[in-house]
Design a protein around this motif. Structure first.
Motif, PDB file in Angstrom:
ATOM      1  N   ARG A   1      10.432   2.657  14.902  1.00  0.00           N
ATOM      2  CA  ARG A   1      11.003   3.570  15.895  1.00  0.00           C
ATOM      3  C   ARG A   1      12.445   3.184  16.214  1.00  0.00           C
ATOM      4  O   ARG A   1      13.295   4.045  16.442  1.00  0.00           O
ATOM      5  CB  ARG A   1      10.163   3.571  17.160  1.00  0.00           C
ATOM      6  N   ASP A   2      12.723   1.885  16.238  1.00  0.00           N
ATOM      7  CA  ASP A   2      14.076   1.404  16.506  1.00  0.00           C
ATOM      8  C   ASP A   2      15.016   1.578  15.311  1.00  0.00           C
ATOM      9  O   ASP A   2      16.201   1.282  15.413  1.00  0.00           O
ATOM     10  CB  ASP A   2      14.047  -0.084  16.890  1.00  0.00           C
ATOM     11  N   GLY A   3      14.476   2.013  14.176  1.00  0.00           N
ATOM     12  CA  GLY A   3      15.309   2.231  12.995  1.00  0.00           C
ATOM     13  C   GLY A   3      15.577   0.978  12.185  1.00  0.00           C
ATOM     14  O   GLY A   3      16.499   0.946  11.370  1.00  0.00           O
ATOM     15  N   LEU A   4      14.749  -0.048  12.377  1.00  0.00           N
ATOM     16  CA  LEU A   4      14.959  -1.311  11.679  1.00  0.00           C
ATOM     17  C   LEU A   4      14.063  -1.464  10.457  1.00  0.00           C
ATOM     18  O   LEU A   4      14.384  -2.216   9.533  1.00  0.00           O
ATOM     19  CB  LEU A   4      14.718  -2.480  12.634  1.00  0.00           C
ATOM     20  N   VAL A   5      12.936  -0.766  10.459  1.00  0.00           N
ATOM     21  CA  VAL A   5      11.963  -0.839   9.369  1.00  0.00           C
ATOM     22  C   VAL A   5      11.677   0.567   8.870  1.00  0.00           C
ATOM     23  O   VAL A   5      11.562   1.512   9.658  1.00  0.00           O
ATOM     24  CB  VAL A   5      10.653  -1.523   9.847  1.00  0.00           C
ATOM     25  N   HIS A   6      11.564   0.687   7.561  1.00  0.00           N
ATOM     26  CA  HIS A   6      11.188   1.962   6.935  1.00  0.00           C
ATOM     27  C   HIS A   6       9.779   1.817   6.367  1.00  0.00           C
ATOM     28  O   HIS A   6       9.472   0.831   5.680  1.00  0.00           O
ATOM     29  CB  HIS A   6      12.167   2.324   5.815  1.00  0.00           C
ATOM     30  N   ARG A   7       8.942   2.788   6.669  1.00  0.00           N
ATOM     31  CA  ARG A   7       7.553   2.817   6.183  1.00  0.00           C
ATOM     32  C   ARG A   7       7.463   3.864   5.086  1.00  0.00           C
ATOM     33  O   ARG A   7       7.823   5.020   5.298  1.00  0.00           O
ATOM     34  CB  ARG A   7       6.624   3.187   7.331  1.00  0.00           C
ATOM     35  N   GLU A   8       6.990   3.451   3.919  1.00  0.00           N
ATOM     36  CA  GLU A   8       6.867   4.361   2.771  1.00  0.00           C
ATOM     37  C   GLU A   8       5.404   4.451   2.369  1.00  0.00           C
ATOM     38  O   GLU A   8       4.829   3.479   1.874  1.00  0.00           O
ATOM     39  CB  GLU A   8       7.709   3.837   1.606  1.00  0.00           C
ATOM     40  N   ALA A   9       4.802   5.610   2.595  1.00  0.00           N
ATOM     41  CA  ALA A   9       3.400   5.829   2.220  1.00  0.00           C
ATOM     42  C   ALA A   9       3.366   6.504   0.854  1.00  0.00           C
ATOM     43  O   ALA A   9       3.956   7.563   0.657  1.00  0.00           O
ATOM     44  CB  ALA A   9       2.705   6.693   3.257  1.00  0.00           C
ATOM     45  N   GLN A  10       2.667   5.885  -0.089  1.00  0.00           N
ATOM     46  CA  GLN A  10       2.530   6.432  -1.441  1.00  0.00           C
ATOM     47  C   GLN A  10       1.255   7.272  -1.513  1.00  0.00           C
ATOM     48  O   GLN A  10       0.206   6.827  -1.044  1.00  0.00           O
ATOM     49  CB  GLN A  10       2.437   5.287  -2.465  1.00  0.00           C
ATOM     50  N   PRO A  11       1.317   8.452  -2.103  1.00  0.00           N
ATOM     51  CA  PRO A  11       0.128   9.313  -2.188  1.00  0.00           C
ATOM     52  C   PRO A  11      -0.794   8.884  -3.333  1.00  0.00           C
ATOM     53  O   PRO A  11      -0.950   9.578  -4.327  1.00  0.00           O
ATOM     54  CB  PRO A  11       0.724  10.698  -2.436  1.00  0.00           C
ATOM     55  N   THR A  12      -1.353   7.702  -3.183  1.00  0.00           N
ATOM     56  CA  THR A  12      -2.248   7.176  -4.208  1.00  0.00           C
ATOM     57  C   THR A  12      -3.637   6.998  -3.606  1.00  0.00           C
ATOM     58  O   THR A  12      -3.827   7.111  -2.406  1.00  0.00           O
ATOM     59  CB  THR A  12      -1.744   5.817  -4.732  1.00  0.00           C
TER      60      THR A  12
END
Length: 136
Positions: A77-88
């Motif tokens: 939320r603070d813009g420090l971490v990016h979450r990437e969900a893979q459609p697997t």
């Protein structure tokens, strides 16, 4: 929320749009997320590259699944971490630092390394403190 105060790297006073010392300043929440035990360790762990949730949990020894999840949400939320969900199948979710997150993590790691290098001094201070407090 503008304040004037000395900048740590410059003796000249500088205008800053936020003041973490003010009760209602939004920077206070982000500072808490970054400097809290799990936030600092999570940022430090992710500085080495992208990690899946369980890899990150193993790297940050002692953090519960719930606390790591809450920490990651706050840092995202603070813009420090990016979450990437893979459609697997099963789903794969990777976490990595954003450019801002990398900058913050480098600063946090600098403090961590400094403290690690000075732990003998800290432990000696603990002993002195405990000796004087135990004598009362």
């Amino acid at each position: 929320m503008t304040t004037t105060r000395p900048h740590p790297e410059d003796s000249a006073e500088q205008r800053l749009p936020y003041d973490v010392f003010a009760k209602g300043c939004p920077s206070r929440g982000t500072l808490e997320h970054v400097t809290g035990r799990w936030g600092a360790l999570t940022l430090g762990a992710l500085c080495g590259g992208s990690l899946r949730f369980n890899e990150l949990r193993r790297r940050v020894d002692g953090v519960s699944e719930k606390m790591l999840s809450q920490t990651l949400h706050a840092l995202e939320r603070d813009g420090l971490v990016h979450r990437e969900a893979q459609p697997t199948n099963p789903p794969r979710v990777d976490y990595e630092l954003t450019p801002l997150g990398h900058e913050v993590a480098r600063r946090v790691l600098s403090l961590i390394h400094f403290l690690e290098g000075r732990m003998d001094d800290v432990l000696q201070a603990h002993e002195r403190y405990d000796e004087t407090r135990g004598a009362r």
